[in-house]
Design an enzyme around this catalytic site. Structure first.
Site, PDB file in Angstrom:
ATOM      1  N   ASN A  59     -16.686  48.602 -13.657  1.00  0.00           N
ATOM      2  CA  ASN A  59     -17.775  49.570 -13.656  1.00  0.00           C
ATOM      3  C   ASN A  59     -19.112  48.833 -13.648  1.00  0.00           C
ATOM      4  OD1 ASN A  59     -15.967  51.769 -13.921  1.00  0.00           O
ATOM      5  ND2 ASN A  59     -15.824  51.397 -16.122  1.00  0.00           N
ATOM      6  N   ARG A  71      -6.559  42.807 -24.863  1.00  0.00           N
ATOM      7  CA  ARG A  71      -6.206  44.229 -24.760  1.00  0.00           C
ATOM      8  C   ARG A  71      -7.399  45.103 -25.147  1.00  0.00           C
ATOM      9  NH1 ARG A  71      -1.044  44.219 -23.359  1.00  0.00           N
ATOM     10  NH2 ARG A  71       0.232  42.487 -24.125  1.00  0.00           N
ATOM     11  N   ASP A  72      -7.589  46.178 -24.367  1.00  0.00           N
ATOM     12  CA  ASP A  72      -8.669  47.120 -24.661  1.00  0.00           C
ATOM     13  C   ASP A  72      -8.374  47.831 -25.978  1.00  0.00           C
ATOM     14  OD1 ASP A  72     -10.903  48.699 -22.626  1.00  0.00           O
ATOM     15  OD2 ASP A  72     -10.316  49.676 -24.488  1.00  0.00           O
ATOM     16  N   ILE A  73      -9.421  48.029 -26.790  1.00  0.00           N
ATOM     17  CA  ILE A  73      -9.259  48.656 -28.104  1.00  0.00           C
ATOM     18  C   ILE A  73      -8.907  50.143 -27.974  1.00  0.00           C
ATOM     19  CG2 ILE A  73     -11.652  49.401 -28.494  1.00  0.00           C
ATOM     20  CD1 ILE A  73     -11.423  48.153 -31.307  1.00  0.00           C
ATOM     21  N   HIS A  91     -16.642  42.801 -16.902  1.00  0.00           N
ATOM     22  CA  HIS A  91     -15.237  42.781 -17.284  1.00  0.00           C
ATOM     23  C   HIS A  91     -14.444  43.568 -16.255  1.00  0.00           C
ATOM     24  CE1 HIS A  91     -17.399  46.022 -19.336  1.00  0.00           C
ATOM     25  NE2 HIS A  91     -16.327  46.767 -19.151  1.00  0.00           N
ATOM     26  N   VAL A 114     -20.238  48.197 -21.955  1.00  0.00           N
ATOM     27  CA  VAL A 114     -20.417  46.835 -22.474  1.00  0.00           C
ATOM     28  C   VAL A 114     -20.990  45.999 -21.328  1.00  0.00           C
ATOM     29  CG1 VAL A 114     -19.315  44.793 -23.472  1.00  0.00           C
ATOM     30  CG2 VAL A 114     -18.487  47.080 -24.087  1.00  0.00           C
ATOM     31  N   HIS A 116     -11.322  45.701 -15.680  1.00  0.00           N
ATOM     32  CA  HIS A 116     -10.253  46.464 -16.322  1.00  0.00           C
ATOM     33  C   HIS A 116      -8.985  46.278 -15.502  1.00  0.00           C
ATOM     34  CE1 HIS A 116     -12.710  49.262 -18.933  1.00  0.00           C
ATOM     35  NE2 HIS A 116     -13.644  48.927 -18.073  1.00  0.00           N
TER      36      HIS A 116
END
Ligand code: 5GP
Ligand code: ZN
Length: 114
Positions: free
Chosen positions: A87, A29-31, A100, A96, A102
């Site tokens: 991205n 999970r994204d922070i 990744h 980052v 999303h």
């Protein structure tokens, strides 16, 4: 890469909120979630950006999307729909530099994205 945040998550040095993992990819999970479901799906192996992908990474790249589909089922959002975004570089908002995917869902999405 020793100084890569997401490599540390893949190795277990940092323990994120994992929702899916297998031999090749890990998802957590994204922070700073931008939707009720906001998961980041990463290859365990370090690749910095989409621009660094090689032909040999084609199967691995596909596995990121296969994981997204599995997670959507788990989260109960497969039918209503969700968005996947990757991205590439700063101009697109990449912060980052370990690729990744999303995966965002659980709310209505607008288009075009900002
Ligand atoms: P990017 O902007 O590179 O496409 O996405 C990076 C994402 O990583 C952001 O959505 C950000 O909230 C997330 N993120 C940054 N640091 C951490 C962290 O320490 N833990 C988790 N779970 N997500 C993070
Ligand atoms: Zn990395």
């Amino acid at each position: 890469m020793t100084d890569c945040l997401f490599c540390k998550m893949a190795s277990g040095e940092i323990e994120p909120d994992i929702v899916y993992q297998d031999d090749d990819v890990i998802a957590f999970r994204d922070i700073n979630p931008q939707a009720p479901t906001h998961v980041l799906i990463i290859p365990r192996r370090h690749i910095s950006t989409i621009n660094d992908l090689q032909s040999a990474d084609a199967e691995l790249t596909g596995k990121l999307f296969l994981a997204a589909g599995k997670i959507a089922e788990q989260e109960g959002i497969a039918e209503q729909g969700y968005r996947t975004v990757m991205n590439c570089n700063a101009g697109a908002g990449q912060t980052v530099f370990h690729v990744h995917l999303h995966m965002l869902g659980g709310r209505a999405m607008t288009w075009p994205p900002g």
